[in-house]
Design an enzyme around this catalytic site. Structure first.
Site: not given
Length: 248
Positions: A6, A87, A151, A188
């Protein structure tokens, strides 16, 4: 034996995925610049394999070196299944085209697109373990968002890389699987970064502030569970772009 690699595992969605994997007795290889001590402790308590690799994903040379080390580790452990969760992501630079900082732009491309490509390319050399690769994408890959040109572009590129790699694997008769996963809006640090930008740099700033104020941001744990449940099932379609809203 199963392992999960991860990236961006120190916080947010990555940490939540790692916590769930540990609970499910899946060994965790965490890749991030800093280590999450709570993950290490949780793995120890649950008697699950855990190892942290420090890596700056914005530096391709570091990524290549780090994942060759991970490849050697997996060769020695010989897991039946290896989950790979690409991720880690970068939202900056948030600004309009014409005012982009080139260094920040290159870092964004390296973290969001180059790193997952290098990681996938490296780990597909692994023998004796089925790979289930997840590239964490975004709804921004599918529509233009003013101020997010880097992005949006890198996430769109990641989706196409996923689809192309899946087609190649199918042609080769491989049982490896690779998918993209769009996690939606979560509570987040990335959302905090977005809300701290300026209206001039980010046209939809007020909308994203409202998401937080109105409690519309999903907990990272909820999103992580949806993804892990998908991976543990038998219905994964390689090459597909999964969206969290279709899984919850």
């Amino acid at each position: 034996m199963r392992f999960a690699i991860i990236t961006g595992a120190s916080k947010g969605l990555g940490a939540s995925i790692a916590e769930r994997m540990i609970t499910e007795k899946v060994g965790v290889i965490a890749v991030s610049r800093t280590e999450n001590a709570e993950l290490k402790e949780k793995a120890s308590v649950n008697q699950v394999f855990y190892q942290h690799f420090s890596c700056n994903l914005a530096v391709p040379e570091e990524v290549e070196k780090c994942f060759h080390e991970i490849l050697s580790l997996l060769d020695s452990k010989k897991p039946e299944i290896t989950y790979v969760i690409n991720n880690a992501g970068a939202i900056d630079p948030i600004t309009t085209v014409g005012t982009l900082d080139h260094q920040a732009l290159v870092q964004n491309v390296n973290v969001n697109l180059t790193a997952p490509m290098v990681i996938t390319n490296t780990l597909l050399k692994l023998r004796g373990s089925k790979l289930k690769i997840v590239n964490v994408s975004s709804g921004a890959a599918e529509r233009p968002i003013q101020g997010w040109s880097a992005y949006c572009s890198t996430k769109a590129g990641l989706n196409m890389f996923t689809e192309t790699a899946a087609a190649e694997l199918q042609t080769a008769g491989s049982d490896h699987e690779i998918i993209a996963f769009s996690p939606g809006i979560m509570d987040t640090d990335m959302q905090s970064t977005i809300r701290s930008s300026s209206k001039e740099a980010f046209f939809d700033l007020e909308k994203f502030k409202e998401y937080k104020e109105q409690g519309l941001l999903r907990p990272a744990e909820t999103v992580a569970n949806a993804l892990v449940n998908l991976l543990f099932g038998d219905q994964v379609e390689s090459g597909k772009i999964y969206r969290v809203n279709d899984l919850i």
